[in-house]
Design a protein around this motif. Structure first.
Motif, PDB file in Angstrom:
ATOM      1  N   ARG A  21      19.844 -17.849  18.708  1.00 31.52           N
ATOM      2  CA  ARG A  21      19.075 -19.086  18.615  1.00 31.52           C
ATOM      3  C   ARG A  21      19.227 -19.920  19.888  1.00 31.52           C
ATOM      4  O   ARG A  21      18.259 -20.506  20.388  1.00 31.52           O
TER       5      ARG A  21
ATOM      6  N   SER B 172      22.228 -27.151  24.246  1.00 30.90           N
ATOM      7  CA  SER B 172      21.222 -27.358  23.191  1.00 30.90           C
ATOM      8  C   SER B 172      21.840 -27.850  21.889  1.00 30.90           C
ATOM      9  O   SER B 172      21.127 -28.356  21.018  1.00 30.90           O
ATOM     10  N   LEU B 173      23.158 -27.715  21.736  1.00 29.62           N
ATOM     11  CA  LEU B 173      23.857 -28.208  20.551  1.00 29.62           C
ATOM     12  C   LEU B 173      24.295 -29.659  20.701  1.00 29.62           C
ATOM     13  O   LEU B 173      24.764 -30.269  19.740  1.00 29.62           O
TER      14      LEU B 173
ATOM     15  N   PHE C  47      24.153 -33.549  21.038  1.00 30.97           N
ATOM     16  CA  PHE C  47      23.290 -34.651  20.624  1.00 30.97           C
ATOM     17  C   PHE C  47      22.833 -35.489  21.817  1.00 30.97           C
ATOM     18  O   PHE C  47      21.631 -35.747  21.994  1.00 30.97           O
TER      19      PHE C  47
ATOM     20  N   GLU D  25      14.404 -31.437  21.295  1.00 27.72           N
ATOM     21  CA  GLU D  25      14.999 -31.251  19.979  1.00 27.72           C
ATOM     22  C   GLU D  25      16.331 -30.517  20.096  1.00 27.72           C
ATOM     23  O   GLU D  25      16.439 -29.513  20.806  1.00 27.72           O
ATOM     24  N   LYS D  26      17.315 -31.018  19.393  1.00 25.33           N
ATOM     25  CA  LYS D  26      18.624 -30.370  19.361  1.00 25.33           C
ATOM     26  C   LYS D  26      18.608 -29.149  18.445  1.00 25.33           C
ATOM     27  O   LYS D  26      17.933 -29.158  17.414  1.00 25.33           O
ATOM     28  N   VAL D  27      19.329 -28.114  18.800  1.00 26.02           N
ATOM     29  CA  VAL D  27      19.540 -26.987  17.894  1.00 26.02           C
ATOM     30  C   VAL D  27      20.541 -27.426  16.821  1.00 26.02           C
ATOM     31  O   VAL D  27      21.650 -27.859  17.134  1.00 26.02           O
ATOM     32  N   GLN D  28      20.118 -27.316  15.578  1.00 25.90           N
ATOM     33  CA  GLN D  28      20.996 -27.728  14.484  1.00 25.90           C
ATOM     34  C   GLN D  28      22.031 -26.644  14.199  1.00 25.90           C
ATOM     35  O   GLN D  28      21.727 -25.465  14.205  1.00 25.90           O
ATOM     36  N   HIS D  29      23.268 -27.072  13.952  1.00 26.93           N
ATOM     37  CA  HIS D  29      24.296 -26.093  13.598  1.00 26.93           C
ATOM     38  C   HIS D  29      25.359 -26.736  12.715  1.00 26.93           C
ATOM     39  O   HIS D  29      26.415 -27.159  13.188  1.00 26.93           O
ATOM     40  N   PRO D  30      25.095 -26.820  11.404  1.00 26.10           N
ATOM     41  CA  PRO D  30      26.140 -27.215  10.468  1.00 26.10           C
ATOM     42  C   PRO D  30      27.024 -26.005  10.148  1.00 26.10           C
ATOM     43  O   PRO D  30      26.931 -24.979  10.802  1.00 26.10           O
TER      44      PRO D  30
END
Length: 460
Positions: free
Chosen positions: A139, A296-297, A299, A308-313
């Motif tokens: 991703r 990209s992760l 904030f 847009e940030k790459v979301q990673h919870p």
């Protein structure tokens, strides 16, 4: 010769006699779990052993049988089972809390150690597994490049998510495996391992490739080996075309050398995926690599760019107990001594097992690099000198091919004689193995060959 459809009756009877407790648990498990297991690699006919405890290079099953262990926690246990320093660190962390839902000091120290040891690790993001790490790496590569496709190599494994299923064990034509959307499979380009010209052609003709993924010692820790020169070519070609090169070091990371295969070969990828040893045998993984890709992760960085940030919870990312185990293990591994020991033991074991094959006139071979060994059971019936076997002289298709029924019977025969290996078949040494465990393994291997010959699985 057995036709592969009937069980080896003598070996199976001996196995059943030794493992009634495992048989009872397996019968209950099959009602509750598909095939009665929680991981495909643990599938064994008539059933696998059920472990009760482990220490060093050995484990005990529920029936009290002891095994020299080369399964090694699926490769996670370079230091062996229950290394005292790692166990102590886990116990201390458990007393302080298993999950904070907050950042904590251990995750910072863990990341510092990864950065110090792994050449490519400008920044680190923790995950809960190797599959999650390769998923996130893909991703991030797509976000960084704005491209869609991934180039991979047949026979190589990068986890079980949708983009990684074709071409590992089947579907070598790239078609979608069951449950995977055809459109996803179509975004994957499969090349033969070691085929530099195919990679060159793909990168030159297709400008939509976001990443090249590779297991740097070859599929399944070198079961299908590749030359280090191929990695150098991949580095050259991906750099030329601006395509991130991803080293999947889920197995090789911290194992072949403290800094993984990239340290051993002197080739630095753009992204590295890690798991297994990175968490000291506890659940955990990581993506490490170039700061501009992992950005990209971030904030603040993405907000500043207006992107847009790459979301990673991830509920268990950098879990404090896993972090404690990882810190303790990596501090020991950083010296390089565990790697040197495990590598030397595996080299010695490969030589000794090949000598037994030659002695018993069995046309198989044991090969591998670093701390791994693979048992080539010669499915095409070649004339083989075990002590002069060159796996690079054979095609990846032949190296990947195996008689599943024979591999099962070999595993059973070794279990009956107190040795546990992985089902490919092969295994990994740890720093906890010693001369006694290797000598026992050699005698178990010799006896297993005799049992297989008696039952007609080996000619002569």
């Amino acid at each position: 010769m057995s036709d592969g459809t009937q069980p080896n009756l003598v070996i199976e009877a001996a196995y059943r006699e030794r493992t009634p407790g495992s048989a009872k648990l397996a019968a209950e498990a099959v009602r509750l779990l598909p095939s009665g297991i929680a991981h495909d690699a643990r599938w064994l006919r008539p059933y696998g052993i059920y472990a009760a405890r482990a220490a060093g290079c050995r484990k005990w099953d529920v029936d009290g049988n002891v095994y020299v262990d080369f399964f090694g926690g699926h490769g996670a246990l370079l230091l062996g089972h229950n290394r005292p320093e790692v166990l102590k660190a886990c116990q201390e962390a458990l007393l302080e809390g298993t999950h904070y839902g907050s950042s904590h000091a251990r995750e910072v120290r863990w990341a510092q150690l990864v950065q110090q040891i792994v050449p490519s690790a400008e920044q680190v993001r923790f995950t809960s597994s190797g599959t999650e790490a390769t998923l996130l790496a893909l991703r991030l590569a797509r976000a960084f490049t704005g491209r869609r496709k991934v180039l991979r190599f047949r026979s190589q494994f990068h986890g079980w998510h949708d983009h990684m299923t074709s071409g590992y064990a089947n579907h070598f034509d790239g078609t979608a495996t069951r449950g995977v959307l055809p459109a996803i499979a179509e975004s994957v380009i499969l090349c033969d391992p070691g085929d530099g010209e195919a990679v060159r052609a793909a990168l030159e003709s297709d400008k939509d490739i976001a990443a090249v993924f590779v297991e740097p010692t070859g599929g399944s820790f070198g079961m299908v080996p590749i030359e280090p020169s191929f990695l150098a070519l991949l580095r050259e070609l991906t750099a030329k075309h601006g395509v991130p090169l991803v080293f999947d070091e889920v197995i090789t990371g911290f194992r072949v050398a403290p800094g993984g295969a990239q340290e051993a070969y002197g080739i630095t990828p753009d992204i590295t995926t890690l798991a297994k040893i990175v968490a000291g045998g506890m659940p955990g993984g990581a993506v490490a690599g170039r700061a501009d890709i992992l950005e990209s992760l971030d904030f603040a960085a993405m907000a500043a760019k207006g992107e847009e940030k790459v979301q990673h919870p991830g509920t268990f990312n950098a879990n404090p107990v896993s972090a404690a185990a990882g810190i303790a293990a990596l501090k020991i591994i950083a010296s390089g001594e565990p790697n040197r020991r495990a590598n030397a033991l595996a080299r010695d074991l490969r030589d000794r097992l090949n000598a037994i094959l030659a002695e018993q006139q069995v046309p198989w071979a044991v090969y591998g690099t670093f701390s791994g060994f693979h048992i080539f059971t010669n499915p095409d019936g070649r004339t083989i000198d075990p002590e002069r076997f060159d796996p690079m002289a054979l095609s990846w298709q032949e190296m990947k091919k195996r008689d599943g029924a024979l591999s099962h019977r070999l595993r059973l025969a070794l279990l009956v004689n107190g040795v546990d290996i992985s089902g490919w078949p092969g295994g990994m040494t740890s720093a906890a193995h010693d001369e006694e465990s290797l000598s026992h393994t050699c005698e178990a291997f010799r006896e297993a060959l005799r049992l297989l010959r008696r039952e007609g699985d080996i000619a002569g």
